[in-house]
Design a protein around this motif. Structure first.
Motif, PDB file in Angstrom:
ATOM      1  N   PRO A 276       0.603  -1.250   0.043  1.00 35.06           N
ATOM      2  CA  PRO A 276      -0.081  -0.053   0.005  1.00 35.06           C
ATOM      3  C   PRO A 276       0.668   1.302  -0.212  1.00 35.06           C
ATOM      4  O   PRO A 276       0.211   2.263  -0.748  1.00 35.06           O
ATOM      5  CB  PRO A 276      -0.801  -0.214   1.284  1.00 35.06           C
ATOM      6  CG  PRO A 276      -0.995  -1.618   1.446  1.00 35.06           C
ATOM      7  CD  PRO A 276       0.383  -2.179   1.077  1.00 35.06           C
ATOM      8  N   GLU A 277       1.990   1.298   0.849  1.00 34.77           N
ATOM      9  CA  GLU A 277       2.958   2.433   0.660  1.00 34.77           C
ATOM     10  C   GLU A 277       3.613   2.746  -0.519  1.00 34.77           C
ATOM     11  O   GLU A 277       3.864   3.855  -1.027  1.00 34.77           O
ATOM     12  CB  GLU A 277       3.735   2.440   1.814  1.00 34.77           C
ATOM     13  CG  GLU A 277       3.028   2.537   3.246  1.00 34.77           C
ATOM     14  CD  GLU A 277       2.693   1.161   3.407  1.00 34.77           C
ATOM     15  OE1 GLU A 277       1.964   1.016   4.686  1.00 34.77           O
ATOM     16  OE2 GLU A 277       2.877   0.113   3.202  1.00 34.77           O
ATOM     17  N   THR A 278       4.109   1.670  -1.213  1.00 34.37           N
ATOM     18  CA  THR A 278       5.116   1.391  -2.353  1.00 34.37           C
ATOM     19  C   THR A 278       4.214   0.760  -3.396  1.00 34.37           C
ATOM     20  O   THR A 278       4.868  -0.615  -3.393  1.00 34.37           O
ATOM     21  CB  THR A 278       6.286   1.120  -1.903  1.00 34.37           C
ATOM     22  OG1 THR A 278       6.225  -0.243  -1.384  1.00 34.37           O
ATOM     23  CG2 THR A 278       7.147   1.890  -0.996  1.00 34.37           C
ATOM     24  N   PRO A 279       3.308   1.075  -4.107  1.00 31.52           N
ATOM     25  CA  PRO A 279       2.687   0.237  -5.095  1.00 31.52           C
ATOM     26  C   PRO A 279       3.604  -0.097  -6.433  1.00 31.52           C
ATOM     27  O   PRO A 279       3.020   0.474  -7.411  1.00 31.52           O
ATOM     28  CB  PRO A 279       1.531   0.931  -5.230  1.00 31.52           C
ATOM     29  CG  PRO A 279       1.481   2.355  -5.097  1.00 31.52           C
ATOM     30  CD  PRO A 279       2.713   2.250  -3.937  1.00 31.52           C
ATOM     31  N   ASN A 280       4.488  -0.553  -6.404  1.00 31.46           N
ATOM     32  CA  ASN A 280       5.477  -0.730  -7.425  1.00 31.46           C
ATOM     33  C   ASN A 280       4.743  -1.872  -8.170  1.00 31.46           C
ATOM     34  O   ASN A 280       4.244  -2.897  -7.835  1.00 31.46           O
ATOM     35  CB  ASN A 280       6.871  -1.119  -7.038  1.00 31.46           C
ATOM     36  CG  ASN A 280       7.443  -0.362  -6.272  1.00 31.46           C
ATOM     37  OD1 ASN A 280       7.815   1.111  -6.494  1.00 31.46           O
ATOM     38  ND2 ASN A 280       7.987  -0.718  -4.980  1.00 31.46           N
ATOM     39  N   VAL A 349     -10.869   6.233  -6.462  1.00 33.96           N
ATOM     40  CA  VAL A 349     -10.006   5.609  -5.452  1.00 33.96           C
ATOM     41  C   VAL A 349      -9.058   6.834  -4.900  1.00 33.96           C
ATOM     42  O   VAL A 349      -8.708   6.511  -3.663  1.00 33.96           O
ATOM     43  CB  VAL A 349      -9.381   4.651  -6.371  1.00 33.96           C
ATOM     44  CG1 VAL A 349      -7.979   4.189  -5.438  1.00 33.96           C
ATOM     45  CG2 VAL A 349     -10.130   3.619  -6.760  1.00 33.96           C
ATOM     46  N   GLU A 350      -8.646   7.809  -5.938  1.00 37.18           N
ATOM     47  CA  GLU A 350      -7.777   8.756  -5.178  1.00 37.18           C
ATOM     48  C   GLU A 350      -8.275   9.566  -3.936  1.00 37.18           C
ATOM     49  O   GLU A 350      -7.674   9.764  -2.757  1.00 37.18           O
ATOM     50  CB  GLU A 350      -7.527   9.907  -6.189  1.00 37.18           C
ATOM     51  CG  GLU A 350      -6.694   9.437  -7.398  1.00 37.18           C
ATOM     52  CD  GLU A 350      -6.510  10.379  -8.441  1.00 37.18           C
ATOM     53  OE1 GLU A 350      -5.610  10.307  -9.186  1.00 37.18           O
ATOM     54  OE2 GLU A 350      -7.246  11.419  -8.588  1.00 37.18           O
ATOM     55  N   LEU A 378      -2.334   2.830  -6.954  1.00 41.26           N
ATOM     56  CA  LEU A 378      -2.399   3.612  -5.722  1.00 41.26           C
ATOM     57  C   LEU A 378      -2.218   2.879  -4.580  1.00 41.26           C
ATOM     58  O   LEU A 378      -2.281   3.541  -3.342  1.00 41.26           O
ATOM     59  CB  LEU A 378      -3.667   4.447  -5.501  1.00 41.26           C
ATOM     60  CG  LEU A 378      -4.005   5.584  -6.828  1.00 41.26           C
ATOM     61  CD1 LEU A 378      -5.547   5.834  -7.260  1.00 41.26           C
ATOM     62  CD2 LEU A 378      -3.040   6.725  -6.814  1.00 41.26           C
ATOM     63  N   GLY A 379      -2.176   1.688  -4.644  1.00 41.00           N
ATOM     64  CA  GLY A 379      -1.950   0.857  -3.346  1.00 41.00           C
ATOM     65  C   GLY A 379      -3.003   0.790  -2.502  1.00 41.00           C
ATOM     66  O   GLY A 379      -3.125   0.879  -1.238  1.00 41.00           O
ATOM     67  N   ILE A 380      -4.410   0.571  -3.023  1.00 38.70           N
ATOM     68  CA  ILE A 380      -5.437   0.237  -2.362  1.00 38.70           C
ATOM     69  C   ILE A 380      -5.709  -1.404  -2.400  1.00 38.70           C
ATOM     70  O   ILE A 380      -5.563  -1.702  -3.407  1.00 38.70           O
ATOM     71  CB  ILE A 380      -6.618   0.964  -2.695  1.00 38.70           C
ATOM     72  CG1 ILE A 380      -6.399   2.108  -2.608  1.00 38.70           C
ATOM     73  CG2 ILE A 380      -7.925   0.489  -2.192  1.00 38.70           C
ATOM     74  CD1 ILE A 380      -6.617   2.914  -1.019  1.00 38.70           C
TER      75      ILE A 380
END
Length: 812
Positions: A276-280, A349-350, A378-380
């Motif tokens: 979630p923090e780093t949605p690579n 989502v944003e 976005l890491g959701i």
């Protein structure tokens, strides 16, 4: 006319459709003259459009629903306005229009779409397929007068092979009949081809639709193993499969060649893991080859991560513990209706991520590809849900009629299309299923869970279990609940906060999750969740307000009849964010509970003497972050103070009027009586004698101007794009005038069109398609969409007696 290319998948087929709202036997005929039909682009939802006979001038009339407190009954709404028809209130007007308050008093019915299709020169082994991401509902597809497919479910994609009936050297006519009839939904569904349409021109030998399954069997900081299974059709004996992984810069970081009959295994060195923090994200690309010839190409997202779930340690992603700060979302996009335009899906989502949500539940149906793409980027985290009913009906014309014949195909489609999205961590096989605790219901749940595990053994399955039973059931609620819980890996609790502790004592290895909860229980719920590793998190109903289930979040005064279904209510009014994306008071409270803010405040709207305000189950009292209450001078108002502080002070116009010790170990939600006088209200939060936060509200002066803001000033020249323009009524000092109701008029210049214009009022029935709207709570929202060539566009919004505003947007 769109030019299509051979040997290419996912070519948009969204523009230049013809649409007619009605039905006739010859509408599938290729010789039909459809020149008088309306030109539309998809995604398209006809139920949000103005009905015949609706008078556009009604949008400029201010009524009691625009100005009255939300707890006050209103009587001045027109019978017919925009997409809303009060005659649906009796559920008896016609079978076409029977959903009433559940579908927001909008009209469903039958509609037809037609499109002429000219193809490039095709090879002898070409295969041409069309994929619909979502059509609500009961769709039938014709090509050149021949019916090729039927698809009942409104929320799953389906693909139709056009090849056998193509005219390879001339015009082809696609016709789609959509029949949204009867009482078939408990919320606003919309009607029509409301998601994207795609054309694939490929070879007879190639990949299946959604033909790649990508997993990461082992992951560490230093290396990751990626396994790719490709499902092919008609692959020749000499076929080879080239599989590569690209990073976000497009560089190839791993590649292998092998047989399509076996899984491809690739190794990534020092992978950038998804969280979630780093949605690579990476991209997996596959090529099916025969010698030097490429037969087909397909790609898929890849997020390298591990997910572990158990009762002792809860949820871990890449070894890190997480609590699911979740919200349930329906599929509609507010003023746009159900149209799943890409930017609307992304913005949703944003907005929710900005409010601290790290997880969303697709209630109660599979979500759009654009929504899942946004969650990936976005890491959701996502609970992807399949069905709202199985064999027993919730409405007489709903999916229960088709479940036996279609569940396996629809479940397979959901899993195949979503399984490669790293955002998806749990599958849900059902929501509040009536027969869930009976023998046949338990068997159905096991059947669905087993099929999910067969399709995807890497993720757990849940179902959302409520606290009620249906007429005729003789088992106790405990017996029903535990029978329903047995087949699933993670047990979903709907509105059952009091069950957690006793159930954990009885079933210490049970993994639990709050699949739905009441907004007003936010503080109690998160105290329970945070101290209980076996509870993965909680999903509030709902994260964002939506159309339909009208007024389930309303408030009343003590003694009022519930009146849940009363027109002109058309929205649920239970979201943390309202229909246009603004925070509601429960979102302010959640900011504090989740630690996003040390202090938030709101003031309850003045209520009549001797009365008390009563929010219903999903409701929240009528309060605003406002100190503008004309007519309430000298009256005691209730100030909500949401904080983790141990002390607060309250000042009005420089005088301390309250100094109150708090007990944050017991509650973060506090009420303070304050005598209203215009001016300045200041609340300061203290912890251990140190000031940690301050909030100030000022009485607004008379409205003087409209202030416009746009979420993005530069858009690609694409019909998938939107710009959201907020118009706020402000005073001479630039302060929002919170209860200002003004008629506002919009004018656009340049290569854009108005997609929607309105406000967040859940009973402010109006057209959302006219360039005239009203503000509510001091705000209105205009949504504009690129149309035509690139260039610059301007949007002006004016109101009588106010200085207007202008925003500019660059297209291209």
């Amino acid at each position: 006319m769109t030019r299509f290319k051979p040997d290419l998948r996912n070519q948009p087929l969204n523009t230049d459709w013809r649409f007619f709202r009605g039905d006739a036997p010859d509408y599938s005929s290729p010789s039909l003259d459809d020149a008088a039909w309306r030109a539309v682009d998809v995604p398209h939802d006809w139920s949000i459009e103005d009905l015949p006979g609706s008078d556009p001038a009604l949008n400029a009339v201010v009524r009691d629903a625009d100005t009255a407190p939300i707890w006050q009954k209103v009587t001045e709404a027109p019978v017919l306005i925009g997409p809303f028809d009060a005659r649906l209130n009796d559920n008896r007007t016609s079978r076409q229009n029977a959903n009433s308050f559940m579908s927001a008093y909008t009209v469903n019915g039958v509609g037809w779409y037609r499109k002429r299709l000219q193809l490039p020169s095709l090879s002898d082994d070409a295969r041409v397929e069309i994929t619909f991401d979502g059509v609500y509902m009961n769709s039938q597809v014709w090509l050149n007068g021949v019916m090729l497919a039927e698809h009942p479910y409104g929320y799953t994609a389906f693909t139709v092979d056009l090849t056998p009936h193509l005219r390879r050297d001339g015009d082809n006519v696609i016709a789609v009949r959509v029949a949204n009839l009867g009482r078939n939904s408990r919320w606003y569904s919309g009607s029509g081809i409301y998601r994207h349409v795609w054309l694939d021109i490929v070879r007879n030998a190639g990949f299946e639709q959604s033909g790649l399954t990508v997993t990461t069997p082992s992951v560490s900081a230093s290396t990751a193993t990626v396994q790719v299974v490709a499902r092919t059709v008609n692959a020749p004996a000499d076929a080879t499969l080239v599989t590569r992984v690209r990073d976000q810069a497009g560089r190839t970081v791993a590649e292998t060649t092998g047989s399509p009959a076996s899984a491809s295994t690739l190794a990534l060195s020092r992978p950038k893991r998804w969280s979630p923090e780093t949605p690579n994200l990476y991209t997996v690309e596959c090529e099916l080859r025969s010698g030097d010839r490429v037969l087909d190409r397909m790609s898929s997202p890849l997020g390298v991560r591990t997910v572990e779930i158990d009762a002792a340690n809860g949820l871990r992603i890449n070894g890190k513990p997480y609590k699911l700060r979740g919200g349930c979302v329906h599929h509609d996009n507010g003023l746009l209706g159900a149209a799943a335009i890409d930017r609307a899906e992304v913005r949703k989502v944003e907005l929710l991520k900005a409010r601290g949500f790290n997880a969303l539940r697709s209630a109660h149906n599979p979500s759009s590809p654009a929504f899942l793409d946004a969650c990936d980027r976005l890491g959701i985290l996502v609970i992807e849900e399949s069905f709202d009913m199985w064999h027993l009906a919730k409405n007489p014309d709903d999916y229960h009629l088709y479940f036996d014949g279609w569940w396996k195909k629809d479940l397979t489609t959901m899993v195949r299309r979503a399984a490669n999205h790293p955002s998806v961590i749990i599958w849900s096989v059902g929501n509040e299923i009536p027969e869930r605790g009976e023998e046949d219901g338990v068997a159905t749940a096991k059947m669905l869970v087993d099929e999910v595990h067969r399709l995807d053994p890497t993720r757990p399955a849940t179902q959302a279990i409520p606290s009620f039973k249906v007429a005729g059931q003789t088992k106790t609620l405990d017996e029903i609940f535990n029978a329903a819980a047995a087949p699933v890996d993670v047990v979903g609790y709907n509105y059952q906060l009091k069950r957690y502790d006793p159930d954990h004592q009885l079933y210490p290895n049970r993994v639990m999750i709050g699949t739905e909860s009441f907004p007003k229980e936010v503080d109690l719920i998160w105290r329970q969740v945070d101290r209980s590793p076996y509870i993965l998190g909680d999903f509030v109903w709902s994260a964002m307000d939506y159309l339909g289930e009208a007024s389930i979040g309303r408030v009343g005064l003590d003694g009022d009849a519930r009146g849940q279904q009363d027109y002109p209510w058309f929205a649920a009014w239970c979201g943390d964010l309202d229909l246009i994306g603004q925070q509601r008071p429960q979102s302010l409270a959640r900011d504090v509970v989740w630690g996003l803010s040390e202090l938030e405040i709101a003031v309850q709207r003045p209520i009549p003497d001797g009365k008390e305000e009563t929010p219903y189950d999903w409701g929240w009292r009528d309060e605003l972050p406002s100190w503008s209450w004309a007519g309430a001078e000298g009256k005691t108002l209730s100030l909500s103070v949401y904080t983790r502080a141990d002390r607060i002070t309250v000042e009005v116009n420089g005088r301390k009027v309250a100094d109150q010790a708090l007990k944050p170990s017991e509650t973060f939600m506090n009420e303070v009586p304050v005598t209203y006088e215009p001016g300045r209200l200041v609340v300061t939060a203290w912890r251990s004698g140190r000031r940690i936060a301050r909030r100030t509200l000022e009485t607004a002066g008379p409205a003087t101007a409209l202030r416009l803001s746009v979420d993005r000033a530069r858009l690609a020249n694409s019909r998938d794009e939107l710009a959201y323009v907020t118009a706020s009524v402000v005073d001479a000092a630039g302060r929002l005038v919170p209860d200002a109701v003004h008629v506002v008029e919009l004018e656009s210049v340049g290569p854009v069109e108005l997609a929607a214009f309105g406000n967040a009022n859940p009973r402010g029935v109006a057209s959302f398609r006219q360039p005239v709207a009203k503000t509510w709570h001091g705000q209105a929202l205009a949504i504009i969409r690129p149309k035509g060539p690139s260039g610059n566009a301007s949007l002006t919004i004016r109101s009588k007696g106010l200085a207007g505003g202008v925003v500019r947007v660059s297209i291209g």
